[in-house]
Design a protein around this motif. Structure first.
Motif, PDB file in Angstrom:
ATOM      1  N   ARG A  98       0.167 -10.319 -11.710  1.00  0.00           N
ATOM      2  CA  ARG A  98      -0.984 -10.805 -11.965  1.00  0.00           C
ATOM      3  C   ARG A  98      -1.942 -10.381 -10.568  1.00  0.00           C
ATOM      4  NH1 ARG A  98       0.161 -10.595 -16.405  1.00  0.00           N
ATOM      5  NH2 ARG A  98      -0.018 -12.071 -18.000  1.00  0.00           N
ATOM      6  N   ILE A  99      -2.659 -10.242 -10.449  1.00  0.00           N
ATOM      7  CA  ILE A  99      -3.698  -9.913  -9.619  1.00  0.00           C
ATOM      8  C   ILE A  99      -4.725 -11.174  -8.890  1.00  0.00           C
ATOM      9  CG2 ILE A  99      -6.455  -8.378  -8.441  1.00  0.00           C
ATOM     10  CD1 ILE A  99      -5.844  -6.955 -10.934  1.00  0.00           C
ATOM     11  N   GLN A 100      -4.972 -12.459  -9.702  1.00  0.00           N
ATOM     12  CA  GLN A 100      -5.761 -13.351  -9.077  1.00  0.00           C
ATOM     13  C   GLN A 100      -6.589 -13.502  -7.820  1.00  0.00           C
ATOM     14  OE1 GLN A 100      -2.200 -15.955  -8.952  1.00  0.00           O
ATOM     15  NE2 GLN A 100      -1.925 -16.321 -11.429  1.00  0.00           N
ATOM     16  N   LEU A 101      -6.867 -11.978  -7.802  1.00  0.00           N
ATOM     17  CA  LEU A 101      -8.220 -12.450  -6.964  1.00  0.00           C
ATOM     18  C   LEU A 101      -8.996 -13.142  -6.497  1.00  0.00           C
ATOM     19  CD1 LEU A 101      -9.160  -9.847  -5.008  1.00  0.00           C
ATOM     20  CD2 LEU A 101     -11.116  -9.804  -6.500  1.00  0.00           C
ATOM     21  N   PRO A 102      -8.933 -13.763  -5.262  1.00  0.00           N
ATOM     22  CA  PRO A 102      -9.384 -15.171  -4.401  1.00  0.00           C
ATOM     23  C   PRO A 102     -10.776 -15.129  -4.830  1.00  0.00           C
ATOM     24  CG  PRO A 102      -8.446 -13.969  -3.558  1.00  0.00           C
ATOM     25  CD  PRO A 102      -8.345 -13.062  -4.256  1.00  0.00           C
ATOM     26  N   GLY A 103     -11.775 -15.546  -4.066  1.00  0.00           N
ATOM     27  CA  GLY A 103     -13.207 -15.222  -4.096  1.00  0.00           C
ATOM     28  C   GLY A 103     -14.139 -15.853  -4.951  1.00  0.00           C
ATOM     29  N   ARG A 104     -15.568 -15.516  -4.371  1.00  0.00           N
ATOM     30  CA  ARG A 104     -16.824 -15.623  -5.628  1.00  0.00           C
ATOM     31  C   ARG A 104     -16.501 -14.690  -6.856  1.00  0.00           C
ATOM     32  NH1 ARG A 104     -21.464 -16.931  -1.344  1.00  0.00           N
ATOM     33  NH2 ARG A 104     -20.464 -19.546  -0.414  1.00  0.00           N
TER      34      ARG A 104
ATOM     35  N   ARG B  72      -5.726  -3.476  -4.294  1.00  0.00           N
ATOM     36  CA  ARG B  72      -5.275  -4.537  -5.545  1.00  0.00           C
ATOM     37  C   ARG B  72      -5.042  -4.733  -6.439  1.00  0.00           C
ATOM     38  NH1 ARG B  72      -5.771 -11.339  -3.456  1.00  0.00           N
ATOM     39  NH2 ARG B  72      -4.104 -11.154  -4.891  1.00  0.00           N
ATOM     40  N   ILE B  73      -6.054  -4.680  -7.165  1.00  0.00           N
ATOM     41  CA  ILE B  73      -5.913  -3.998  -8.434  1.00  0.00           C
ATOM     42  C   ILE B  73      -5.003  -2.844  -9.066  1.00  0.00           C
ATOM     43  CG2 ILE B  73      -7.611  -3.082 -10.098  1.00  0.00           C
ATOM     44  CD1 ILE B  73     -10.138  -5.095  -9.305  1.00  0.00           C
ATOM     45  N   THR B  74      -5.231  -1.841  -8.027  1.00  0.00           N
ATOM     46  CA  THR B  74      -4.495  -0.164  -7.861  1.00  0.00           C
ATOM     47  C   THR B  74      -2.920  -0.780  -8.198  1.00  0.00           C
ATOM     48  OG1 THR B  74      -6.455   0.679  -7.519  1.00  0.00           O
ATOM     49  CG2 THR B  74      -4.069   1.932  -7.404  1.00  0.00           C
ATOM     50  N   GLY B  75      -2.782  -1.299  -6.690  1.00  0.00           N
ATOM     51  CA  GLY B  75      -1.057  -2.324  -7.376  1.00  0.00           C
ATOM     52  C   GLY B  75      -0.880  -2.544  -8.651  1.00  0.00           C
ATOM     53  N   ALA B  76      -1.348  -3.546  -9.020  1.00  0.00           N
ATOM     54  CA  ALA B  76      -0.967  -3.953 -10.116  1.00  0.00           C
ATOM     55  C   ALA B  76      -1.220  -3.235 -11.294  1.00  0.00           C
ATOM     56  CB  ALA B  76      -2.319  -5.594 -10.890  1.00  0.00           C
TER      57      ALA B  76
ATOM     58  N   ASP C 147     -17.742 -11.600  -8.589  1.00  0.00           N
ATOM     59  CA  ASP C 147     -18.507 -10.393  -7.836  1.00  0.00           C
ATOM     60  C   ASP C 147     -18.525  -9.504  -9.132  1.00  0.00           C
ATOM     61  OD1 ASP C 147     -16.625  -9.579  -6.682  1.00  0.00           O
ATOM     62  OD2 ASP C 147     -17.219  -9.352  -5.003  1.00  0.00           O
ATOM     63  N   GLU C 148     -18.358  -8.241  -8.789  1.00  0.00           N
ATOM     64  CA  GLU C 148     -17.877  -6.929  -9.236  1.00  0.00           C
ATOM     65  C   GLU C 148     -16.297  -6.772  -9.265  1.00  0.00           C
ATOM     66  OE1 GLU C 148     -20.499  -6.817  -8.220  1.00  0.00           O
ATOM     67  OE2 GLU C 148     -22.276  -6.716  -8.836  1.00  0.00           O
ATOM     68  N   PHE C 149     -15.727  -6.731  -8.211  1.00  0.00           N
ATOM     69  CA  PHE C 149     -14.572  -6.891  -8.466  1.00  0.00           C
ATOM     70  C   PHE C 149     -13.503  -8.356  -8.841  1.00  0.00           C
ATOM     71  CE2 PHE C 149     -15.955  -3.643  -4.653  1.00  0.00           C
ATOM     72  CZ  PHE C 149     -14.838  -2.234  -4.855  1.00  0.00           C
ATOM     73  N   ARG C 150     -14.237  -8.569  -8.941  1.00  0.00           N
ATOM     74  CA  ARG C 150     -13.878 -10.397  -9.272  1.00  0.00           C
ATOM     75  C   ARG C 150     -13.383 -10.311 -11.193  1.00  0.00           C
ATOM     76  NH1 ARG C 150     -13.390 -15.935  -8.407  1.00  0.00           N
ATOM     77  NH2 ARG C 150     -12.415 -16.526 -10.361  1.00  0.00           N
ATOM     78  N   GLU C 151     -14.985  -9.616 -10.993  1.00  0.00           N
ATOM     79  CA  GLU C 151     -14.812  -9.682 -13.141  1.00  0.00           C
ATOM     80  C   GLU C 151     -13.617  -8.596 -13.506  1.00  0.00           C
ATOM     81  OE1 GLU C 151     -18.931  -8.994 -14.312  1.00  0.00           O
ATOM     82  OE2 GLU C 151     -19.325 -10.657 -13.549  1.00  0.00           O
ATOM     83  N   LEU C 152     -13.612  -7.707 -13.102  1.00  0.00           N
ATOM     84  CA  LEU C 152     -12.769  -6.184 -13.261  1.00  0.00           C
ATOM     85  C   LEU C 152     -11.585  -6.990 -13.178  1.00  0.00           C
ATOM     86  CD1 LEU C 152     -12.085  -3.588 -13.874  1.00  0.00           C
ATOM     87  CD2 LEU C 152     -12.497  -2.787 -11.341  1.00  0.00           C
ATOM     88  N   ALA C 153     -11.289  -7.954 -12.284  1.00  0.00           N
ATOM     89  CA  ALA C 153      -9.700  -7.649 -11.722  1.00  0.00           C
ATOM     90  C   ALA C 153      -9.408  -8.836 -12.947  1.00  0.00           C
ATOM     91  CB  ALA C 153      -8.813  -8.598 -10.477  1.00  0.00           C
ATOM     92  N   ASP C 154     -10.318  -9.787 -13.236  1.00  0.00           N
ATOM     93  CA  ASP C 154     -10.656 -11.005 -14.450  1.00  0.00           C
ATOM     94  C   ASP C 154      -9.923 -10.295 -15.200  1.00  0.00           C
ATOM     95  OD1 ASP C 154     -10.200 -12.888 -12.159  1.00  0.00           O
ATOM     96  OD2 ASP C 154     -12.552 -12.997 -12.949  1.00  0.00           O
ATOM     97  N   ALA C 155     -10.481  -9.338 -15.528  1.00  0.00           N
ATOM     98  CA  ALA C 155     -10.740  -8.291 -17.129  1.00  0.00           C
ATOM     99  C   ALA C 155      -8.676  -7.917 -17.024  1.00  0.00           C
ATOM    100  CB  ALA C 155     -11.676  -7.366 -16.898  1.00  0.00           C
ATOM    101  N   PHE C 156      -8.793  -7.342 -15.605  1.00  0.00           N
ATOM    102  CA  PHE C 156      -7.544  -6.968 -15.587  1.00  0.00           C
ATOM    103  C   PHE C 156      -6.312  -7.305 -16.224  1.00  0.00           C
ATOM    104  CE2 PHE C 156      -4.042  -4.228 -13.915  1.00  0.00           C
ATOM    105  CZ  PHE C 156      -3.927  -3.288 -14.476  1.00  0.00           C
ATOM    106  N   ASP C 157      -6.679  -8.580 -15.987  1.00  0.00           N
ATOM    107  CA  ASP C 157      -5.419 -10.143 -15.846  1.00  0.00           C
ATOM    108  C   ASP C 157      -5.195 -10.722 -16.820  1.00  0.00           C
ATOM    109  OD1 ASP C 157      -4.779  -9.901 -13.270  1.00  0.00           O
ATOM    110  OD2 ASP C 157      -5.819 -11.447 -12.893  1.00  0.00           O
ATOM    111  N   ALA C 158      -6.163 -10.399 -17.890  1.00  0.00           N
ATOM    112  CA  ALA C 158      -6.362 -10.893 -19.104  1.00  0.00           C
ATOM    113  C   ALA C 158      -5.921  -9.795 -19.631  1.00  0.00           C
ATOM    114  CB  ALA C 158      -7.749 -10.669 -19.491  1.00  0.00           C
TER     115      ALA C 158
END
Length: 366
Positions: free
Chosen positions: A111-117, A95-99, A119-130
């Protein structure tokens, strides 16, 4: 090889290694505790004949094919299970690659808006969204700035062309008047160009930093603009202390001059007042410029730092400015790691506060 295939092979290899170690441990256990031969007594356990029978040789013949079957099963399980698990683990990365691909093609609103708890992928996705949000805002601001700058630069050029066409088609038109008006229009275009260059220079943060005193810039700016204030009927009152900070002398002088000039021009038609104060706080220095004038709403005041935004009407056309005064102030403040605050005064006018990091005291000053 793809990351998914590498992870799959890693999972399968680890599972095979664990299976081999387990089977080896079982085999060592059997070799240690199972005797080479066994004596069978006639009539025991349903046997009719007695004798000595080999145990280990039969054990190897029975154990080897079953161990091979277990290892084959573990290999298949490791490959299939590893492929599935790797796919599930790498789904957020997909999903991050697609974004990222969409952003490369110019779509910054996704925006990726990765769901779930978290973790490292969620932090990466949030940083990418920001990052995408900041880029989208920056690009929108640059596009708006370019459109406004083009409009502002087109105006004096259009006026100059109209004056030249008029002078060419009407021989009786006063040439001196054309020259005077062209001089005024050309001066405004030059001022606008210089302001745009200054804004770009401050944005790049490519300037030398040295210890400076804002209070000295206040004195210089007020002395320079005093004739303008007298023509406008505006009184300037200055106060404050020594305010040491680190930055560019030229840019901070421009910041102070723009603030005082803006306070003079945006003021009452007569008997207006400008208050300029410099003060020191524990970790910062503060420059405050207030003026009288028309009442502003907080929403209107917050837009005055945008490029080409103008507040109340200026009194004289010869000081119409280019609409970049407070935008330059904002950029210079941010380039010096400071904060800019605009607060409407209840009696009219606005209070502008610039807060910059204070310079560390020298050893001689302690």
């Amino acid at each position: 090889m793809s990351v998914r295939l590498k992870l799959t092979l890693s999972y399968a290899g680890f599972l095979m290694l664990a299976g081999i170690l387990l089977l080896a441990a079982v085999w060592v256990f059997l070799l240690r505790y199972v005797p080479d031969q066994a004596l069978i007594v006639p009539g025991s356990a349903g046997t009719l004949t007695g004798g000595v029978f080999p145990i280990r040789s039969n054990l190897l013949r029975v154990f080897a094919p079953r161990a091979a079957a277990v290892l084959a099963f573990l290999l298949v399980l490791g490959l299939v299970g590893g492929w599935v698990l790797a796919g599930r683990m790498l789904a957020p990365l997909t999903r991050i690659t697609g974004a990222a691909r969409l952003a490369t093609n110019g779509s910054l609103s996704h925006r990726i808006q990765l769901p779930g708890r978290k973790d490292e992928f969620r932090e990466l996705a949030d940083a990418f969204d920001a990052m995408l949000a900041r880029l989208e805002a920056h690009v929108a601001e640059q596009q708006r700035f370019a459109a406004n700058a083009s409009h502002e630069l087109r105006t004096p050029l259009a006026i100059s062309k109209a004056l030249l066409d008029l002078a060419r088609t009407d021989p009786e038109y006063d040439a001196d008047e054309v020259i005077d008006r062209l001089h005024t229009v050309n001066s405004r275009a030059i001022n606008l160009t210089e302001a745009l260059l200054l804004l770009s220079h401050a944005n790049q943060k490519s300037f030398p930093r040295e210890p400076v005193d804002l209070s000295l810039f206040v004195e210089e700016a007020t002395e320079t603009l005093l004739p303008l204030a007298e023509r406008q009927g505006v009184t300037i009152e200055t106060s404050g202390d020594i305010t040491p900070t680190i930055g560019s002398q030229a840019l901070l002088l421009q910041l102070t001059t723009n603030l005082v000039h803006n306070a003079i021009v945006h003021n009452l038609p007569e008997q207006g007042t400008v208050w300029v104060n410099s003060s020191v706080r524990p970790k910062t220095v503060v420059l405050t410029v207030e003026n009288t004038g028309e009442k502003l709403t907080p929403e209107r005041a917050s837009t005055l730092t945008e490029p080409f935004q103008r507040g109340t009407a200026r009194i004289h056309a010869d000081h119409a400015g280019v609409g970049l005064g407070l935008a330059i102030v904002k950029t210079i403040t941010q380039a010096h790691d400071g904060t800019l605050t605009l607060t409407p005064r209840s009696a009219g006018g606005v209070r502008i506060t610039v807060e910059l990091p204070a310079a560390a005291p020298h050893a001689d000053d302690r």
